[in-house]
Each structure stands twice: as C-alpha cells, then as structure tokens.
Design an enzyme around this catalytic site. Sequence first.
Site, PDB file in Angstrom:
ATOM      1  CD  GLU A   1       4.121  -5.831   7.001  1.00  0.00           C
ATOM      2  OE1 GLU A   1       4.714  -6.909   7.058  1.00  0.00           O
ATOM      3  OE2 GLU A   1       4.227  -5.034   6.038  1.00  0.00           O
TER       4      GLU A   1
ATOM      5  CD  GLU B   1       5.554  -7.150   1.506  1.00  0.00           C
ATOM      6  OE1 GLU B   1       6.151  -8.013   2.185  1.00  0.00           O
ATOM      7  OE2 GLU B   1       4.915  -6.215   1.998  1.00  0.00           O
TER       8      GLU B   1
END
Length: 283
Positions: free
Chosen positions: A249, A155
Amino acid sequence: VYRRHPDRSKLQVKTSFAISWQETEFNAVAKGDAAALINVARSVGYDAVELAVRMPTAVDVHRLREALGGLPVSALGTGQAYLTDHLSLTCHDVGVRKAAIRRLVEHCHLAAELACPLVIIGLIRGKQGDSALLDGSLQEVCAFAESLSIRLVVEPINRYETELVNTAAQALSLIKRVGMKNLGVLLDTFHMNVEEENPSAALTSNGERLWHVHLADSNRLAPGAGHLDFRQILGLLCAQRYDGYVSVEIIPRPDASTAMKRALDTIRWADGNSSTSNNNKEN
Ligand code: LER
Ligand code: MN
C-alpha cells in the site's frame, strides 16, 4: 535501492497490491482505471489485489468480477468512507456512527460476494472521535460480519492521521476489550516506522491475531525506496508462520506499474534472503 534478482517460482509470502476501485483522495494507493490496474498487478505477478472501496453499494460487482478474472481479493479497505463521507465509528453524533456501521455492513456483504475474507478498520474509526464509543461500534460490526464469516482487522495508524489506536499494543488491548473472535490486527510498516518503539517486537506481538500486513517503505514509496529492512520484516513474519498476505500500500511513484514491479522485486529479494529462506531453497 531496488535489488533485482531472478524470479522465484514460489515465495514464502502471499503478495497483494492495494488499488482503489472508486475515486479517492487517499494518495497511498493505485488509482485511475482500476480494471487496468488490476490487470497490471496480475501481469507483474501479484497473488491478489486489495481493494479500497468507498461505497460498496455503488460497485458493479459483475464488472469487478470480470476485471478480477479469478484474481483473489486479499482485503477491502474502507477509509474512503471516512475521508470523503466523514463516516466514523466514534462520532458523537449517533446518526453518523450508525451510518458508519451500516457502511461497514455493506463492505461485509461485498467482501462475502467477492470471497474476500477481510474488511479493514482504518480511518473509519475517526481521527479524534470518542474512544469509548469504538468498542460498542466494533462489537456491532463484528457480530454482523460473523454471520457472513468475514473477519475485521484494526490497523494502527500514525498520530498525524488519527488519535485512536496508533500502535500494535493499543490494537491488541482494543481487541481484548471488544472480545470478538473475528477481530484481528493489520500492521502497516509505514505507520510502524513512525509509532513503534521496537518495530520488530511489535510485528511479532499480535501472534495469531495478525491477519494482514501493509508493506510500504519509510517514505511510503515502494519497498526498497526507503530505509526499512524488508529481509528482517519478512523473516519475522515467516518465523511466526504468518500466513496472511503482505499487501503493498504505497504512493505509486513514478507510476503504478513501475511501483508495482519495484515493490515485488524487493519482496522477492527480501523473501529469498530472509532468515527463514532456507525453507524455500530452489534446487
Ligand atoms: C490505510 O490502510 C492507511 O494506512 C491509512 O494511512 C489510511 O489513511
Ligand atoms: Mn495501511
């Protein structure tokens, strides 16, 4: 602005919401009574949950399975192992590096037990580590993960949280260097908004290696609370036939259940109004 609209029976995207199963310092995740939060995510209408897990060996898998009640786990987050235990794949101290690799191997075991296909490489790569050490560490974890049919996703994270891999392009060149088939990319719209010169181009730049997406608005609140265009984001994902999850998220304000509903409202609205929504017109 949260736009309400009637429920669609089928979205083009699979949705997920990130919850921490154990205590965490990370603020962009739902935390507290994790079993109750999983239930809320299910009843709000998410297709899956993403679970942040600091220490997989401390997870009571039976209890977790019971809480899930068949709800899929989209991915396992691992950043808490860095935030709390300071384990890093790029630490000069070989002992710490090996401990980070061992911890990720434990995450892979847990992922396999939960039939969760993805383990996330976020902050566990370290904030200011030695980038030269990252490739070897990842090769080791990927080789093990492959034996369990688990995939890893790197990520890109914004510069205020790490110096290592801030953009989609950097993630792609890392993946090429590492050379493992089970290493892909996770793009987080919050980090992209800080780092990417052209977020739309970045979203489509990883092609078949884009396996997971974190959705948060520009302010890291629920999609709809900031200035990102989720119609465009979902449109681009669907146009490239992205078939992974969009996993919310976010900082769960004002409370987790409201944030879950608001985020899903926006996703449904954006999905229904994206440029590819004709594929899914209700009759
Ligand atoms: C984790 O998915 C993330 O986005 C990072 O900000 C971790 O701190
Ligand atoms: Mn993220």
